[in-house]
Write a protein that holds these residues in place. Structure first.
Motif, PDB file in Angstrom:
ATOM      1  N   LEU A 240       0.805  -1.216   0.000  1.00 40.02           N
ATOM      2  CA  LEU A 240       0.000   0.000   0.000  1.00 40.02           C
ATOM      3  C   LEU A 240       0.838   1.266   0.000  1.00 40.02           C
ATOM      4  O   LEU A 240       0.297   2.370  -0.095  1.00 40.02           O
ATOM      5  N   GLY A 241       2.145   1.112   0.137  1.00 37.19           N
ATOM      6  CA  GLY A 241       3.031   2.266   0.072  1.00 37.19           C
ATOM      7  C   GLY A 241       2.732   3.297   1.146  1.00 37.19           C
ATOM      8  O   GLY A 241       2.531   2.962   2.310  1.00 37.19           O
ATOM      9  N   ASP A 242       2.669   4.555   0.728  1.00 34.46           N
ATOM     10  CA  ASP A 242       2.437   5.660   1.671  1.00 34.46           C
ATOM     11  C   ASP A 242       0.977   6.072   1.748  1.00 34.46           C
ATOM     12  O   ASP A 242       0.665   7.093   2.375  1.00 34.46           O
ATOM     13  N   LEU A 243       0.070   5.326   1.132  1.00 31.96           N
ATOM     14  CA  LEU A 243      -1.339   5.700   1.181  1.00 31.96           C
ATOM     15  C   LEU A 243      -1.872   5.586   2.600  1.00 31.96           C
ATOM     16  O   LEU A 243      -1.528   4.648   3.331  1.00 31.96           O
ATOM     17  N   PRO A 244      -2.717   6.517   3.026  1.00 36.71           N
ATOM     18  CA  PRO A 244      -3.303   6.445   4.374  1.00 36.71           C
ATOM     19  C   PRO A 244      -4.108   5.167   4.558  1.00 36.71           C
ATOM     20  O   PRO A 244      -4.685   4.633   3.608  1.00 36.71           O
ATOM     21  N   ARG A 245      -4.137   4.667   5.799  1.00 38.50           N
ATOM     22  CA  ARG A 245      -4.850   3.419   6.102  1.00 38.50           C
ATOM     23  C   ARG A 245      -5.945   3.683   7.122  1.00 38.50           C
ATOM     24  O   ARG A 245      -5.950   4.675   7.824  1.00 38.50           O
ATOM     25  N   TRP A 246      -6.882   2.737   7.215  1.00 35.79           N
ATOM     26  CA  TRP A 246      -7.815   2.655   8.322  1.00 35.79           C
ATOM     27  C   TRP A 246      -7.338   1.549   9.239  1.00 35.79           C
ATOM     28  O   TRP A 246      -7.260   0.390   8.839  1.00 35.79           O
ATOM     29  N   GLY A 247      -7.039   1.899  10.488  1.00 34.61           N
ATOM     30  CA  GLY A 247      -6.483   0.903  11.382  1.00 34.61           C
ATOM     31  C   GLY A 247      -7.457   0.361  12.408  1.00 34.61           C
ATOM     32  O   GLY A 247      -7.161  -0.634  13.078  1.00 34.61           O
ATOM     33  N   SER A 248      -8.619   0.991  12.554  1.00 35.86           N
ATOM     34  CA  SER A 248      -9.542   0.604  13.615  1.00 35.86           C
ATOM     35  C   SER A 248     -10.451  -0.521  13.158  1.00 35.86           C
ATOM     36  O   SER A 248     -10.690  -0.721  11.972  1.00 35.86           O
ATOM     37  N   THR A 249     -10.968  -1.291  14.130  1.00 37.02           N
ATOM     38  CA  THR A 249     -11.914  -2.361  13.854  1.00 37.02           C
ATOM     39  C   THR A 249     -13.316  -1.785  13.726  1.00 37.02           C
ATOM     40  O   THR A 249     -13.735  -0.969  14.546  1.00 37.02           O
ATOM     41  N   MET A 250     -14.036  -2.204  12.676  1.00 34.48           N
ATOM     42  CA  MET A 250     -15.379  -1.690  12.439  1.00 34.48           C
ATOM     43  C   MET A 250     -16.288  -2.825  11.989  1.00 34.48           C
ATOM     44  O   MET A 250     -15.842  -3.797  11.392  1.00 34.48           O
ATOM     45  N   LYS A 251     -17.569  -2.702  12.294  1.00 31.01           N
ATOM     46  CA  LYS A 251     -18.613  -3.544  11.739  1.00 31.01           C
ATOM     47  C   LYS A 251     -19.434  -2.670  10.801  1.00 31.01           C
ATOM     48  O   LYS A 251     -19.958  -1.633  11.213  1.00 31.01           O
ATOM     49  N   LEU A 252     -19.559  -3.075   9.555  1.00 26.81           N
ATOM     50  CA  LEU A 252     -20.262  -2.239   8.594  1.00 26.81           C
ATOM     51  C   LEU A 252     -20.964  -3.116   7.568  1.00 26.81           C
ATOM     52  O   LEU A 252     -20.617  -4.292   7.389  1.00 26.81           O
ATOM     53  N   PRO A 253     -21.984  -2.577   6.908  1.00 27.57           N
ATOM     54  CA  PRO A 253     -22.691  -3.360   5.891  1.00 27.57           C
ATOM     55  C   PRO A 253     -21.747  -3.780   4.773  1.00 27.57           C
ATOM     56  O   PRO A 253     -20.945  -2.979   4.299  1.00 27.57           O
TER      57      PRO A 253
END
Length: 323
Positions: free
Chosen positions: A166-179
């Motif tokens: 993913l290189g330097d692209l921002p990430r989502w690190g948190s756990t989520m429940k989503l549709p």
């Protein structure tokens, strides 16, 4: 052919002869999937897919059966009535194309309506096609409405089973429940089959989520290039984005209430950008947005009304000729 293969092949028909999709060194192609509907704010995913097919050398590989995959009663096709008779119908489509980038490197694009039905069988059918053509990487395109201003470059987040990829692209690190979506399931299942699977989510101003937003499409394709090395053209999308920016600026200008909302979004965006090195969460920051629900709703309503053309279509160029 065994029963299982027959069932999966019933979901699509292959073109014959199949296009060559390996590069000169024999390496397999990247598979991009761009399923519009659930996660396609600003129609950014659909615009990006259409732009790739129109701007580059493209060959049809496979056509999926929408009769098997789409619930027409939940998403009814548009039919035209003229001169006392029905004259045309716009049925949904879902296709895979082989496309060559500006350097002649081939890749696969799966694009069209997100399936309503038979998700697991659809994903397995895509996996079999990926295996047939020697796919190495699988990348999904998504666009989500966020509390971001149209006056700033679109931001993007990435995720996948190979963080180094993913290189330097921002990430989502948190756990989520989503549709879930079919695109998400495809990423998960391909990851389980040891493909390098990733997803890119571009952020679209929530008040423009119902109109064409080509700036987000351009950002998606630029991010694909960062991950894969593909040389993908964006000039037409950038030109369309400039026109949208001018139109929205004109609609916002002179309305003090709406200008204050956009200014607040700019402040939040700039603060997040400055804190990005510390991996600040844009989703967490959204809860602290210094605007009320009433102002946000008023902004969305106002712009939606102003950007709607006389024929009820987006005034930013919803037709293929816009880009």
């Amino acid at each position: 052919m065994d029963d299982q293969s027959a069932e999966h092949s019933s979901l699509y028909s292959l073109e014959f002869p199949a296009p060559r999709v390996s590069n000169d060194e024999g390496a397999g192609p990247v598979l991009l999937h761009a399923l519009d509907g659930f996660a396609d704010a600003g129609h950014a995913v659909a615009l990006a897919a259409r732009h790739l097919r129109d701007a580059l050398d493209s060959e049809l590989v496979a056509t999926f059966s929408t009769d098997e995959l789409i619930d027409y009663r939940s998403r009814r096709p548009t039919i035209t009535f003229s001169d006392n008779k029905f004259t045309d119908v716009q049925m949904p489509s879902l296709t895979m194309h082989a496309i060559r980038d500006d350097k002649g490197r081939p890749f696969l694009l799966l694009a069209g309506a997100e399936p309503d039905l038979r998700w697991e069988q659809f994903v397995e059918a895509v996996r079999r096609l990926a295996e047939r053509f020697g796919v190495t990487d699988v990348i999904g395109l998504n666009a989500i409405p966020m509390a971001v201003p149209h006056t700033r470059p679109p931001s993007i987040t990435a995720h996948g089973n190979d963080p180094d990829r993913l290189g330097d692209l921002p990430r989502w690190g948190s756990t989520m429940k989503l549709p879930a979506s079919a695109s998400m399931l495809l990423e998960l299942r391909m990851s389980e089959r040891d493909y390098r699977a990733a997803g890119l989510s571009v952020h679209v101003p929530h008040y423009l989520s119902q109109t064409d937003y080509p700036a987000a499409s351009s950002r998606l394709l630029a991010a694909v290039g960062e991950l894969t090395g593909l040389q993908l053209p964006t000039a037409a999308l950038d030109n369309a984005a400039d026109k949208v920016r001018v139109q929205v600026d004109n609609e916002v200008s002179g309305n003090a209430e709406i200008e204050s909302v956009v200014a607040a979004l700019e402040t939040q965006y700039d603060s997040f950008t400055q804190a990005q090195e510390e991996r600040a969460s844009l989703l967490a920051a959204e809860a602290d947005l210094p605007t009320g629900d009433e102002l946000g709703a008023e902004l969305e309503r106002f712009l939606a009304e102003q950007l709607r053309g006389d024929d009820g279509q987006s005034g930013t160029g919803g037709s293929p000729s816009a880009i």
